[in-house]
Design an enzyme around this catalytic site. Structure first.
Site, PDB file in Angstrom:
ATOM      1  N   ARG A 159       0.820  -1.235   0.000  1.00 30.67           N
ATOM      2  CA  ARG A 159       0.000   0.000   0.000  1.00 30.67           C
ATOM      3  C   ARG A 159       0.845   1.271   0.000  1.00 30.67           C
ATOM      4  O   ARG A 159       0.456   2.298   0.584  1.00 30.67           O
ATOM      5  CB  ARG A 159      -0.950   0.040   1.203  1.00 30.67           C
ATOM      6  CG  ARG A 159      -1.919  -1.105   1.281  1.00 30.67           C
ATOM      7  CD  ARG A 159      -2.950  -1.072   0.142  1.00 30.67           C
ATOM      8  NE  ARG A 159      -4.048  -1.964   0.445  1.00 30.67           N
ATOM      9  CZ  ARG A 159      -4.043  -3.272   0.189  1.00 30.67           C
ATOM     10  NH1 ARG A 159      -2.999  -3.825  -0.410  1.00 30.67           N
ATOM     11  NH2 ARG A 159      -5.083  -4.005   0.488  1.00 30.67           N
ATOM     12  N   CYS A 185     -10.507  -0.373   3.782  1.00 29.61           N
ATOM     13  CA  CYS A 185      -9.852  -0.516   5.081  1.00 29.61           C
ATOM     14  C   CYS A 185      -9.266   0.820   5.524  1.00 29.61           C
ATOM     15  O   CYS A 185      -8.621   1.519   4.744  1.00 29.61           O
ATOM     16  CB  CYS A 185      -8.755  -1.571   5.006  1.00 29.61           C
ATOM     17  SG  CYS A 185      -9.419  -3.235   4.970  1.00 29.61           S
TER      18      CYS A 185
HETATM   19  N1  EPU Z   1     -11.166 -10.513  10.789  1.00 30.83           N
HETATM   20  C1  EPU Z   1     -11.907 -10.543  11.941  1.00 30.83           C
HETATM   21  N2  EPU Z   1     -12.860  -9.589  12.115  1.00 30.83           N
HETATM   22  C2  EPU Z   1     -13.102  -8.614  11.212  1.00 30.83           C
HETATM   23  C3  EPU Z   1     -12.335  -8.583  10.036  1.00 30.83           C
HETATM   24  C4  EPU Z   1     -11.373  -9.549   9.841  1.00 30.83           C
HETATM   25  O1  EPU Z   1     -11.720 -11.409  12.785  1.00 30.83           O
HETATM   26  O2  EPU Z   1     -13.980  -7.786  11.460  1.00 30.83           O
HETATM   27  C5  EPU Z   1     -10.173 -11.559  10.561  1.00 30.83           C
HETATM   28  C6  EPU Z   1     -10.597 -12.480   9.422  1.00 30.83           C
HETATM   29  O3  EPU Z   1     -11.427 -13.505   9.885  1.00 30.83           O
HETATM   30  C7  EPU Z   1      -9.270 -12.969   8.916  1.00 30.83           C
HETATM   31  C8  EPU Z   1      -8.324 -11.807   9.185  1.00 30.83           C
HETATM   32  O4  EPU Z   1      -8.958 -10.978  10.157  1.00 30.83           O
HETATM   33  O5  EPU Z   1      -8.837 -14.068   9.651  1.00 30.83           O
HETATM   34  C9  EPU Z   1      -8.020 -11.005   7.913  1.00 30.83           C
HETATM   35  O6  EPU Z   1      -9.237 -10.489   7.399  1.00 30.83           O
HETATM   36  P1  EPU Z   1      -9.532 -10.339   5.826  1.00 30.83           P
HETATM   37  O7  EPU Z   1      -9.255 -11.612   5.125  1.00 30.83           O
HETATM   38  O8  EPU Z   1     -10.871  -9.709   5.682  1.00 30.83           O
HETATM   39  O9  EPU Z   1      -8.429  -9.383   5.303  1.00 30.83           O
HETATM   40  P2  EPU Z   1      -7.864  -8.029   5.869  1.00 30.83           P
HETATM   41  O10 EPU Z   1      -6.434  -8.290   6.223  1.00 30.83           O
HETATM   42  O11 EPU Z   1      -8.722  -7.432   6.931  1.00 30.83           O
HETATM   43  C10 EPU Z   1      -6.937  -7.233   3.578  1.00 30.83           C
HETATM   44  C11 EPU Z   1      -6.875  -5.910   2.901  1.00 30.83           C
HETATM   45  C12 EPU Z   1      -8.160  -5.643   2.152  1.00 30.83           C
HETATM   46  C13 EPU Z   1      -8.414  -6.754   1.152  1.00 30.83           C
HETATM   47  C14 EPU Z   1      -8.477  -8.081   1.916  1.00 30.83           C
HETATM   48  C15 EPU Z   1      -8.595  -9.272   0.979  1.00 30.83           C
HETATM   49  C16 EPU Z   1      -5.494  -4.355   4.175  1.00 30.83           C
HETATM   50  C17 EPU Z   1      -5.484  -3.259   5.185  1.00 30.83           C
HETATM   51  N3  EPU Z   1      -6.686  -4.859   3.884  1.00 30.83           N
HETATM   52  O12 EPU Z   1      -7.941  -7.106   4.581  1.00 30.83           O
HETATM   53  O13 EPU Z   1      -7.983  -4.426   1.441  1.00 30.83           O
HETATM   54  O14 EPU Z   1      -9.635  -6.546   0.471  1.00 30.83           O
HETATM   55  O15 EPU Z   1      -7.248  -8.255   2.658  1.00 30.83           O
HETATM   56  O16 EPU Z   1      -7.384  -9.536   0.364  1.00 30.83           O
HETATM   57  O17 EPU Z   1      -4.452  -4.736   3.662  1.00 30.83           O
HETATM   58  C18 EPU Z   1      -8.226  -2.043   1.472  1.00 30.83           C
HETATM   59  O18 EPU Z   1      -7.045  -1.981   1.139  1.00 30.83           O
HETATM   60  O19 EPU Z   1      -8.915  -1.015   1.622  1.00 30.83           O
HETATM   61  C19 EPU Z   1      -8.816  -3.353   1.704  1.00 30.83           C
HETATM   62  C20 EPU Z   1     -10.052  -3.490   2.113  1.00 30.83           C
END
Ligand code: EPU
Length: 301
Positions: free
Chosen positions: A176, A225
């Site tokens: 990012r 995010c």
């Molecule tokens: N989780 C929770 N509770 C929540 C959200 C997530 O427990 O409310 C847990 C999930 O169960 C999972 C872990 O946290 O085990 C990671 O969650 P998720 O797979 O949703 O991915 P993320 O790391 O929260 C990242 C990117 C997203 C992208 C997704 C999918 C960042 C900051 N975020 O989210 O990108 O869509 O992976 O690849 O890197 C963005 O950049 O704006 C964005 C949304």
């Protein structure tokens, strides 16, 4: 901020369409932000001259991409906004490469390339925003980032005041974050993509769409995010573990679907959203000793 008539006339001569008093709330996915004049840069080749004019007249300006990763202050904004027209962006495929205008929609670009049997960007399908914004932020999702596909970027470079073409290898793409300067304006990109049958790409796209639909608040106003994930951790999981889903300041609320998405449930102000972000950051710092870094860009005072 308003552009005076004399400068407006000069800008018109440079192919700029001036839209007076537009609300940034209408141009951003969060639906938050005050009003200012919007300058649509219809003639790429005159951008250096437009920028020289704005600088010599001392007119503060910011460049707006798709507006999907942005929290803008309320009120009369102390800067004008520059924008590329996005109605008919150029997109073509030649060999294994796609040549795309930065103003193009990212999802539309993924689909356009897929239909021509070029894959590799399936994970980016649901990332809202423009190709230019994706380049600047090195947008990513589901194991895909745009950076590794970039072979060339044509841009207005703030450092030289000219339009230049950079090779992909000369650009740093991190998580990012990229080596582009804040004042650079992305214009066009050449992406190199692996050949793949459309049907296979479509199957990958469907999987990503399904994952996204099941975990993110897609039908609410958000900027994706709010925080970057800390190394080895998950901002969303930490906020969730603190029981902060549904926590609100005015109409700004931590999504009850994904805790790293903060949504505007109605008429949230920029101050509401900033306060919510500050509160959540502090709670995470106290509980986990982690200082979360913003993923969303702030246009505040
Ligand atoms: N989780 C929770 N509770 C929540 C959200 C997530 O427990 O409310 C847990 C999930 O169960 C999972 C872990 O946290 O085990 C990671 O969650 P998720 O797979 O949703 O991915 P993320 O790391 O929260 C990242 C990117 C997203 C992208 C997704 C999918 C960042 C900051 N975020 O989210 O990108 O869509 O992976 O690849 O890197 C963005 O950049 O704006 C964005 C949304």
């Amino acid at each position: 901020m308003r552009i005076d008539a004399q400068i407006a006339e000069k800008l018109k001569g440079l192919g700029v369409e001036l839209r007076a008093g537009v609300a940034l709330a209408d141009l951003t996915s969060l639906g938050i932000g005050g009003a200012t004049d919007e300058l649509l840069l219809r003639r790429y080749e005159s951008i250096p001259e437009v920028m020289r004019l704005l600088k010599s007249e001392g007119i503060p300006h910011r460049f707006l991409g798709g507006g999907t990763n942005l929290l803008v202050m309320d009120g009369d904004l102390p800067f004008v906004v520059l924008h590329l027209p996005s109605s008919q962006p150029g997109m073509r495929v030649e060999g294994g490469a796609a040549y795309v205008d930065a103003a193009a929609d990212l999802g539309g670009t993924v689909t356009f390339c897929a239909k021509r049997d070029l894959g590799g960007m399936e994970g980016l399908i649901g990332v809202p925003g423009s190709v230019g914004g994706a380049l600047r932020m090195n947008a990513g999702a589901y194991g895909t980032q745009i950076g590794p596909h970039v072979r060339e970027v044509e841009l207005y470079r703030d450092a030289t005041g000219e339009i230049e073409t950079l090779k992909g290898d000369d650009i740093r793409f991190d998580y990012r974050h990229t080596s582009f300067a804040p004042g650079d304006i992305m214009l066009r990109v050449k992406l190199e993509l692996p050949p793949k049958p459309f049907k296979e790409i479509l199957a990958g796209i469907r999987v990503c769409n399904e994952k996204r639909r099941s975990s993110q608040p897609l039908n609410q106003k958000s900027a994706g995010c709010i925080f970057k994930n800390p190394p080895g951790g998950s901002a969303g999981r930490m906020i969730d573990e603190l029981g902060l889903k549904g926590h609100r300041v005015g109409d700004a609320m931590v999504s009850d679907r994904h805790a790293n998405f903060f949504v505007n449930t109605g008429n949230a102000t920029s101050a509401d959203m900033m306060k919510l972000i500050g509160e959540v950051r502090e709670r995470v710092r106290v509980a986990f000793g982690v200082d979360l870094e913003n993923e969303v860009i702030f246009w505040q005072n």
